[in-house]
Design a protein around this motif. Structure first.
Motif, short mmCIF file in Angstrom:
data_model
loop_
_atom_site.label_atom_id
_atom_site.label_comp_id
_atom_site.label_asym_id
_atom_site.label_seq_id
_atom_site.Cartn_x
_atom_site.Cartn_y
_atom_site.Cartn_z
N GLN A 125 0.84 -1.19 0.00
CA GLN A 125 0.00 0.00 0.00
C GLN A 125 0.88 1.25 0.00
OE1 GLN A 125 -1.96 -0.83 3.67
NE2 GLN A 125 -3.51 -2.15 2.75
N THR A 126 0.55 2.19 -0.85
CA THR A 126 1.27 3.46 -0.91
C THR A 126 0.51 4.51 -0.10
OG1 THR A 126 0.06 4.21 -2.86
CG2 THR A 126 2.07 2.91 -3.24
N PRO A 127 1.17 5.61 0.26
CA PRO A 127 0.45 6.69 0.94
C PRO A 127 -0.76 7.19 0.16
CG PRO A 127 2.80 7.01 1.20
CD PRO A 127 2.64 5.87 0.23
N LEU A 128 -0.64 7.28 -1.17
CA LEU A 128 -1.77 7.75 -1.97
C LEU A 128 -2.93 6.77 -1.90
CD1 LEU A 128 -2.90 9.88 -3.90
CD2 LEU A 128 -1.84 8.61 -5.79
N ALA A 129 -2.64 5.49 -2.00
CA ALA A 129 -3.69 4.48 -1.90
C ALA A 129 -4.34 4.52 -0.52
CB ALA A 129 -3.13 3.09 -2.18
N HIS A 137 -9.55 13.76 1.01
CA HIS A 137 -9.31 14.57 -0.18
C HIS A 137 -8.09 15.48 -0.01
CE1 HIS A 137 -13.22 13.83 -2.34
NE2 HIS A 137 -13.48 13.33 -1.14
N ALA A 138 -7.94 16.08 1.16
CA ALA A 138 -6.83 17.01 1.37
C ALA A 138 -5.49 16.30 1.24
CB ALA A 138 -6.95 17.66 2.75
N ILE A 139 -5.38 15.11 1.81
CA ILE A 139 -4.13 14.36 1.73
C ILE A 139 -3.88 13.89 0.30
CG2 ILE A 139 -2.92 12.28 2.47
CD1 ILE A 139 -2.94 14.34 4.63
N VAL A 140 -4.92 13.46 -0.39
CA VAL A 140 -4.76 13.05 -1.79
C VAL A 140 -4.21 14.21 -2.61
CG1 VAL A 140 -6.02 12.43 -3.90
CG2 VAL A 140 -6.49 11.22 -1.75
N GLU A 141 -4.79 15.39 -2.45
CA GLU A 141 -4.33 16.55 -3.21
C GLU A 141 -2.89 16.89 -2.86
OE1 GLU A 141 -5.68 18.04 -5.67
OE2 GLU A 141 -7.62 17.03 -5.58
N LEU A 142 -2.55 16.79 -1.60
CA LEU A 142 -1.19 17.11 -1.17
C LEU A 142 -0.18 16.14 -1.77
CD1 LEU A 142 0.57 18.92 0.59
CD2 LEU A 142 0.04 17.43 2.54
N LEU A 143 -0.49 14.87 -1.75
CA LEU A 143 0.43 13.87 -2.31
C LEU A 143 0.58 14.05 -3.81
CD1 LEU A 143 -0.75 10.78 -0.24
CD2 LEU A 143 1.46 11.94 -0.04
N LEU A 144 -0.51 14.35 -4.49
CA LEU A 144 -0.42 14.61 -5.93
C LEU A 144 0.41 15.86 -6.21
CD1 LEU A 144 -4.09 13.81 -7.08
CD2 LEU A 144 -2.04 12.42 -7.47
N GLU A 145 0.23 16.87 -5.38
CA GLU A 145 1.00 18.11 -5.53
C GLU A 145 2.49 17.85 -5.45
OE1 GLU A 145 1.89 22.12 -2.85
OE2 GLU A 145 0.00 21.04 -2.56
N TYR A 146 2.88 16.90 -4.59
CA TYR A 146 4.29 16.60 -4.40
C TYR A 146 4.78 15.44 -5.29
CZ TYR A 146 5.08 19.82 -0.52
OH TYR A 146 5.24 20.95 0.24
N GLY A 147 4.00 15.12 -6.29
CA GLY A 147 4.49 14.19 -7.30
C GLY A 147 4.26 12.72 -7.05
N ALA A 148 3.30 12.37 -6.19
CA ALA A 148 2.99 10.95 -6.00
C ALA A 148 2.58 10.35 -7.34
CB ALA A 148 1.87 10.78 -4.98
N GLU A 149 3.11 9.18 -7.65
CA GLU A 149 2.81 8.53 -8.93
C GLU A 149 1.38 8.01 -8.91
OE1 GLU A 149 4.36 4.79 -11.66
OE2 GLU A 149 5.56 5.45 -9.94
N VAL A 150 0.56 8.56 -9.76
CA VAL A 150 -0.87 8.26 -9.69
C VAL A 150 -1.18 6.81 -10.06
CG1 VAL A 150 -1.40 8.97 -12.06
CG2 VAL A 150 -3.14 9.21 -10.29
N ASP A 151 -0.37 6.21 -10.91
CA ASP A 151 -0.61 4.83 -11.34
C ASP A 151 0.37 3.84 -10.71
OD1 ASP A 151 -2.89 4.92 -12.92
OD2 ASP A 151 -1.78 5.48 -14.73
N GLN A 152 0.98 4.20 -9.60
CA GLN A 152 1.93 3.27 -8.98
C GLN A 152 1.24 1.97 -8.61
OE1 GLN A 152 4.09 4.82 -5.64
NE2 GLN A 152 5.14 2.89 -5.23
#
Length: 220
Positions: A125-129, A137-152
């Motif tokens: 499990q990744t932080p984004l998952a 939602h806030a954490i999802v947006e934050l992780l995406l902002e910092y480059g979390a790989e959306v399809d990891q």
């Protein structure tokens, strides 16, 4: 001879048997396997293989700071050289602990100090998952902002979009697709997000994924 490091922690001085900047990863005993306490040294540092009680207690406090959102205390330690990618016995990074518990400020702090959003735990499990599973939602947006790989897709795991599909989180599913997530990816068992949603009885996300499946196939 290695010099001990002393840290002041809430009026309590903790002496570590290793310099704080040398600590790489910390693992704790597993009752099932009887694994030993070990540390993995950062490059160019010599480390003992056993953790003393003070170091063990220190690590537990660090992990709890992340879970509880104690950003000020954690910032002091990170600025002193604490690595941002410590792991628990189950492979949870500091970032995973903070993000899973919805600690937005602490999550940003760790990301600013080099916390790696791609580190998956022992359950793949990744932080984004994890944030998608929690519906944060806030954490999802934050992780995406910092480059979390959306399809990891960690080995044996699932993408964040698959979690959104399985737990009927349509809004997050749409956000991940907007961020570039591929709804046609398959997990290690060959299942797509749509198939996983159907298996979980997630009617809303399944309906949406069915509606876009022909379009996605045509584009592919």
């Amino acid at each position: 001879m290695m010099t001990e490091t002393s840290l002041t922690w809430r009026q309590q001085t903790v002496a570590l048997s290793v310099p704080i900047e040398c600590i790489g990863e910390i693992y704790f005993p597993c009752a099932r396997s009887g694994a030993s306490l070990v540390t993995v040294a950062k490059r160019n540092h010599s480390m003992p293989t056993m953790l003393d009680d003070d170091t063990l207690a220190f690590a537990h406090k660090v992990f709890n700071h992340c879970r509880n959102g104690d950003s000020a205390e954690l910032a002091t330690l990170l600025d002193a050289g604490l690595p941002a990618n410590l792991l628990t016995s189950t492979g949870d990074s500091l970032l995973m602990l903070a993000s899973y518990h919805g600690r937005t400020e602490t999550t940003r702090l760790l990301l600013d100090h080099g916390g790696d959003p791609s580190l998956a735990n022992d359950r793949a499990q990744t932080p984004l998952a994890g944030a998608v599973f929690k519906g944060d939602h806030a954490i999802v947006e934050l992780l995406l902002e910092y480059g979390a790989e959306v399809d990891q897709l960690p080995p044996g795991g699932k993408t964040a979009l698959m979690f959104a599909a399985m737990f009927n989180r349509t809004d997050l599913l749409l956000r991940l697709i907007e961020a570039g997530a591929d709804s046609e990816m398959r997990d290690s068992e060959g299942k797509t997000a749509l198939q996983l949603a159907q298996a979980m009885g997630a009617t809303d996300t399944a309906a949406y994924l069915r509606s876009v499946a022909p379009r996605a196939s045509a584009q592919g």
